[in-house]
Write a protein that holds these residues in place. Structure first.
Motif, short mmCIF file in Angstrom:
data_model
loop_
_atom_site.label_atom_id
_atom_site.label_comp_id
_atom_site.label_asym_id
_atom_site.label_seq_id
_atom_site.Cartn_x
_atom_site.Cartn_y
_atom_site.Cartn_z
N PRO A 94 -20.55 -22.73 23.35
CA PRO A 94 -19.75 -23.06 22.17
C PRO A 94 -20.43 -24.03 21.22
N ALA A 95 -21.68 -24.37 21.50
CA ALA A 95 -22.40 -25.33 20.67
C ALA A 95 -23.89 -25.03 20.75
N ASP A 96 -24.68 -25.78 19.99
CA ASP A 96 -26.13 -25.57 20.02
C ASP A 96 -26.70 -25.88 21.41
N LEU A 97 -26.13 -26.91 22.04
CA LEU A 97 -26.56 -27.30 23.38
C LEU A 97 -25.33 -27.37 24.27
N LEU A 98 -25.43 -26.78 25.46
CA LEU A 98 -24.36 -26.85 26.43
C LEU A 98 -24.82 -27.69 27.61
N VAL A 99 -24.01 -28.68 28.00
CA VAL A 99 -24.31 -29.52 29.16
C VAL A 99 -23.13 -29.39 30.12
N PHE A 100 -23.44 -29.02 31.36
CA PHE A 100 -22.40 -28.93 32.39
C PHE A 100 -22.75 -29.88 33.52
N GLY A 101 -21.78 -30.66 33.97
CA GLY A 101 -21.97 -31.54 35.11
C GLY A 101 -21.07 -31.13 36.25
N GLY A 102 -21.66 -30.81 37.39
CA GLY A 102 -20.87 -30.38 38.52
C GLY A 102 -21.69 -30.30 39.78
N SER A 103 -21.16 -29.65 40.79
CA SER A 103 -21.85 -29.56 42.07
C SER A 103 -23.12 -28.72 41.96
N ARG A 104 -24.03 -28.98 42.86
CA ARG A 104 -25.29 -28.23 42.89
C ARG A 104 -25.02 -26.74 43.07
N ALA A 123 -30.03 -24.60 26.00
CA ALA A 123 -30.16 -24.51 24.55
C ALA A 123 -29.66 -23.13 24.12
N ALA A 124 -28.57 -23.11 23.35
CA ALA A 124 -27.98 -21.84 22.93
C ALA A 124 -28.65 -21.27 21.70
N ARG A 125 -29.18 -22.15 20.87
CA ARG A 125 -29.76 -21.69 19.60
C ARG A 125 -31.11 -22.34 19.39
N ASP A 126 -31.94 -21.65 18.65
CA ASP A 126 -33.27 -22.16 18.30
C ASP A 126 -33.22 -22.63 16.85
N PRO A 149 -34.33 -26.18 14.12
CA PRO A 149 -35.18 -27.38 14.06
C PRO A 149 -34.53 -28.59 14.73
N ALA A 150 -33.20 -28.77 14.59
CA ALA A 150 -32.54 -29.92 15.19
C ALA A 150 -32.54 -29.82 16.71
N VAL A 151 -32.36 -28.63 17.26
CA VAL A 151 -32.44 -28.45 18.70
C VAL A 151 -33.83 -28.79 19.20
N ARG A 152 -34.85 -28.32 18.52
CA ARG A 152 -36.22 -28.62 18.92
C ARG A 152 -36.51 -30.13 18.82
#
Length: 375
Positions: free
Chosen positions: A100-110, A312-315, A317-320
């Motif tokens: 749902p965004a340029d970058l997705l971060v998920f925190g959870g179990s291994r 990284a969902a999208r390529d 310049p800001a993501v890079r």
């Protein structure tokens, strides 16, 4: 033993304990019905967005640094935060495929992280620990000669000495005049720490305060807990007098670590735990600690089997810009810690941020032109 003591020790065990406490906390976190969080960070201009989904601790430990990186390193200016309805695990899996965004971060179990799509992603430890083996014959043997000489010069200039504090008044002085003001001045409303009950009953009653004296006054200190029959010293809470910036500029905080190492060597301690940290070596505290050459590893508390999935969902310049500006400690397919730097043809890797050292298997440079071509 009073009810207050039992309560404080139980709370400490639940938040920071090892062994059975850590196992119980891990099982609790995976019970059906445990709630996740969903927070989206975005720039006013819409240049970069980052969505965090997962266990609530990620909003406390991960997002403050990532938000700062977005604002200062990726050049997106002011960053807003918006909370959304907490997702289910099924919704998180769907978001991993359609972020749902340029970058997705998920925190959870291994185990959960391993089930998410690997393309355009890296996996990080949720937290790290930094442990230094103490050699009584040469306590600074792991520290470079240049670093030792710099500290020796500062020590002579300021007349720093170590003062152990074992009385209640010592803890009160440290907590009220050093620790709380330091947390307020350094972290503001994002400060996180142990409350007085835990500081007294779970830490001080099992350890001591080590002060740095400069002439006739205490200028810095650390509340340390002794474990494993006194063989391990865990640096838990730190502070400088009144939270004043001058004690950072003078090097008094550096003296806390050196004098703690010396005290440990003189009192039969074989390991010093520099406490937990985030998996981002660009932080100043990580760069300082690594100069003492501790071993980087997975924590021993309930974070030991948690991981962070970053995709990284999208390529753009800001993501890079963001990825190149944010070197990371990641894990390989055997769960070993690896230093990861991103780069592309116009953005060289951040050579000024080093993450190598004991416990870090290798340093790898990831070409974004290849990384971002995954499905």
């Amino acid at each position: 033993m009073s009810a207050l003591t039992l309560t404080a020790r139980a709370r400490y065990g639940w938040t920071s304990g090892t062994g059975g406490w850590a196992h119980a906390r891990e099982r609790w976190a995976e019970l059906p019905g445990r709630r996740f969080v969903h927070r989206v960070l975005g720039s006013a201009e819409g240049r970069l967005s980052l969505a965090y989904q997962g266990c609530p601790e990620g909003a406390t430990y991960l997002l403050p640094f990532l938000r700062g990186q977005m604002a200062t390193q990726a050049g997106v200016g002011a960053v807003s935060a918006t909370d959304h309805r907490p997702p289910t695990w099924r919704q998180i899996v769907s978001a991993a495929h359609r972020p749902p965004a340029d970058l997705l971060v998920f925190g959870g179990s291994r185990e959960r992280v391993r089930r998410l799509p690997p393309a355009r992603s890296v996996v990080l430890p949720f937290r790290i620990t930094m442990m230094l083996d103490i050699d009584a014959e040469a306590v600074h043997s792991s520290v470079s000669g240049n670093e030792r000489r710099q500290f020796a010069k500062l020590r002579r200039s300021h007349g720093w000495t170590c003062e152990p504090g074992t009385e209640l008044a010592d803890l009160q002085f440290f907590y009220r005049r050093m620790h709380l003001p330091t947390m307020a001045s350094r972290h503001g409303d994002q400060a996180r720490s142990a409350d007085w009950g835990i500081a007294l009953h779970a830490l001080f009653r099992h350890g001591l305060v080590l002060f740095v004296r400069e002439g006739d006054r205490r200028v810095a200190g650390v509340l340390a807990r002794l474990e494993d029959g006194g063989r391990t010293l865990w640096m838990r809470l730190l502070g400088v007098l009144d939270g004043a910036e001058e004690h950072y500029r003078s090097g008094a905080v550096k003296a806390v670590y050196y004098l703690t190492m010396e005290w440990a060597a003189e009192h039969g301690v074989t390991r010093v735990n520099f406490s937990g940290g985030d998996p981002f070596p660009g932080q100043g505290v990580y760069q300082f600690k690594r100069r003492l050459h501790p071993t980087v590893g997975h924590p021993v508390d309930h974070f030991r089997h948690r991981r962070v999935y970053l995709r990284a969902a999208r390529d753009t310049p800001a993501v890079r810009d963001f990825l190149v500006a944010t070197p990371m400690l990641t894990v390989d397919d055997r769960d070993r810690i690896v230093a990861t730097h991103f780069f592309d043809g116009t953005r060289p890797p951040r050579s000024d941020i080093r993450a190598d050292g004991p416990g870090v298997r290798e340093t790898r440079a990831v070409d974004l032109d290849e990384f971002l071509t995954g499905a």
